[in-house]
Design a protein around this motif. Sequence first.
Motif, PDB file in Angstrom:
ATOM      1  N   VAL A  13       0.841  -1.196   0.000  1.00  0.00           N
ATOM      2  CA  VAL A  13       0.000   0.000   0.000  1.00  0.00           C
ATOM      3  C   VAL A  13       0.878   1.247   0.000  1.00  0.00           C
ATOM      4  CG1 VAL A  13      -1.713   1.322   1.306  1.00  0.00           C
ATOM      5  CG2 VAL A  13      -1.937  -1.163   1.115  1.00  0.00           C
ATOM      6  N   TYR A  14       1.944   1.236   0.808  1.00  0.00           N
ATOM      7  CA  TYR A  14       2.884   2.359   0.830  1.00  0.00           C
ATOM      8  C   TYR A  14       3.377   2.678  -0.581  1.00  0.00           C
ATOM      9  CZ  TYR A  14       3.389   2.363   5.959  1.00  0.00           C
ATOM     10  OH  TYR A  14       3.176   2.474   7.306  1.00  0.00           O
ATOM     11  N   ALA A  15       3.810   1.638  -1.301  1.00  0.00           N
ATOM     12  CA  ALA A  15       4.357   1.847  -2.644  1.00  0.00           C
ATOM     13  C   ALA A  15       3.294   2.393  -3.596  1.00  0.00           C
ATOM     14  CB  ALA A  15       4.923   0.528  -3.172  1.00  0.00           C
ATOM     15  N   ALA A  16       2.057   1.938  -3.431  1.00  0.00           N
ATOM     16  CA  ALA A  16       0.988   2.356  -4.337  1.00  0.00           C
ATOM     17  C   ALA A  16       0.588   3.817  -4.125  1.00  0.00           C
ATOM     18  CB  ALA A  16      -0.222   1.441  -4.165  1.00  0.00           C
ATOM     19  N   VAL A  17       0.581   4.258  -2.875  1.00  0.00           N
ATOM     20  CA  VAL A  17       0.070   5.603  -2.576  1.00  0.00           C
ATOM     21  C   VAL A  17       1.178   6.635  -2.426  1.00  0.00           C
ATOM     22  CG1 VAL A  17      -1.940   4.581  -1.426  1.00  0.00           C
ATOM     23  CG2 VAL A  17       0.042   5.275  -0.050  1.00  0.00           C
TER      24      VAL A  17
END
Length: 223
Positions: A13-17
């Motif tokens: 999620v970190y990488a996506a947002v």
Amino acid sequence: MDSLIQNFFNLEVYAAVLPHLLAGLWTTIWLSALVIPLGAAAGLLLALGLTQSRRRWLRWTIIAYIDFFRAFPPLVLLILVYFGGPFLGLELGKVTAVALAFVLNNASYYAEVFRAGLQGVAKGQMEAARCTGLTQLQAIRLVLIPQAVRNVFPDLVGNGIEIVKLTSIASVVAMPELMRAARDAQSLVYNPSPVMLAALMYLALLWPLTRWLGRLEQRRARR
């Protein structure tokens, strides 16, 4: 433990947002760079009026302003400025409304900081400056203000750090700062990890300033 990691420290999620939050972080940075100098300048003018003016009505007006805006919730102030403006015929953009509300609020805090700094300068400094041929305005600009700023510089830095954190309330007017970006991302991924990432980004931004503030306060204590 796995549930905690998945909900708050989810690397996918970190990488996506991350790109979305970096855009919000940039908004937070330039918004802080806008409102901090404006608030400090307004606060300095208020402090000078409070400490240098001989007009009693002016001093009491400034005192009332400082007391009112230090006690008034900044979130409510922002809502009144942005959403109440149209009822008075004032259509303020988001940036203008946020800047105005922040300056009204922060000027009161900066005024108290500068007042302490100005009152900490010995009166003989101004008298000596005037004896050298400087006008009152020149003495204030060249002698009084520099010494006052040096006296309270750690407090000015600390107030600036608080303002950076306070920019998160700009999200109530849909200003795309860091916290607004995190909440938008959270609603898309159905996971609170973006909010945690935003907190970590605030920490990365402000922790060096906090450490620097600690060293400044230690130096002042030694003096």
